[in-house]
Enzyme design. Structure first.
Site: not given
Length: 294
Positions: A46-47, A109, A135, A140, A164, A206
């Site tokens: 993501t980052t 989604y 994850y 999100r 994570k 993380i």
């Protein structure tokens, strides 16, 4: 099958003014992270703004980081997708490129059922031999891996080794840890909950914070592992205001602003992500100065 213990950085992807990947700067960031004691590098999470990359770019960045790291610390490739076939393809390519493991975000989604999540992860993990860290980030993706589902996957799919967790739900995390054995790898996905998750058996974090404070983030974990519980707790408390500033807007908006304030020149973000507001930059400058990294 432990991949790493401690603080892995969810590395940003630096861009040129025209939006292309700045590979020279990316190489610098990799070297700075390794020199700063980071325990692993997570590429294209993501980052790292993977959601705005083409599949070709995504793999180019992963391959570049693997080559730059050159086996000095583990590289974990972010290869999750809401399309199972795409996740399989990215994971296979990452394995061929020499990644040490993959990070697989829940399919966003689609809002898959728990049964759908099981089949998705069985298919992806079954297509590779690399260790897989799932994850769980429902804020999100719109879907949560329930503890029973995570435990089932860990117990029935050999190379699914951990998660994570960015649910922020300590009760759910505690339940999960009661369902798995001591070899299960739990990584905090929230920098403000490193010590709380270490207390229930986590192997580390993380981290977004590691982009600006790799040594300090590593030390939060290392103090805990060394039995210095008070020191780990105090380090977590000290970092808390900076962590809050790094999430004053949606990640990775603030962390890129923070790195630019440090003179790292990582560039802007790709739309629909936007530049940090002036108030966020002022907050970051204040908290980074107090923390001693600016």
């Amino acid at each position: 099958m432990a991949l790493f213990r401690g603080a892995g950085v969810a590395l940003v992807t630096p861009f040129h003014a025209d939006g292309s990947v700045n590979y020279d700067k990316l190489a610098e960031l990799v070297e700075e992270q390794i020199a700063g004691g980071t325990d692993a590098i997570i590429a294209c999470g993501t980052t790292g703004e993977a959601a705005t990359m083409s599949e070709e770019e995504h793999m180019d960045v992963i391959r570049f980081i693997i080559k730059a790291v050159n086996h000095r610390i583990p590289v974990i490739a972010g290869t999750g997708s809401n399309c199972t076939a795409t996740a399989i393809d990215l994971s296979k390519q990452s394995e061929e490129a020499g990644a040490d493991g993959v990070l697989l975000v829940t399919p966003y989604y689609n809002k898959a059922t728990q049964g759908g999540l099981i089949q998705h992860y069985e298919a992806v993990a079954g297509a590779i031999s690399l260790p897989c860290i799932l994850y769980n980030v429902p804020s999100r993706t719109g879907v949560t891996i329930q503890p029973e589902t995570m435990a089932y996957l860990y117990q029935h799919v050999e190379n699914i080794i951990g998660v994570k967790d960015a649910t922020g739900n300590i009760s759910m995390i505690t339940k999960l840890m009661s369902l798995v054995d001591e070899d299960f790898l739990l990584f905090s996905g929230d920098d403000d909950q490193i010590v709380p998750l270490l207390s229930v058996g986590a192997s580390g974090v993380i981290s977004v914070l590691s982009n600006v404070a790799p040594r300090e983030t590593h030390e939060i974990c290392q103090k805990w592992f060394d039995g210095d519980i008070k020191g780990a707790r105090e380090a977590q408390f000290k970092a808390y205001p900076l962590i809050k500033a790094l999430f004053a807007e949606v990640n990775p908006i603030p962390v890129k602003a923070a790195l630019n304030l440090m003179g790292k020149n990582v560039g802007s973000l790709r739309l629909p992500m936007t530049e940090a507001t002036d108030s966020t930059k002022a907050l970051l400058k204040d908290e980074m100065t107090k923390y001693g990294i600016l």
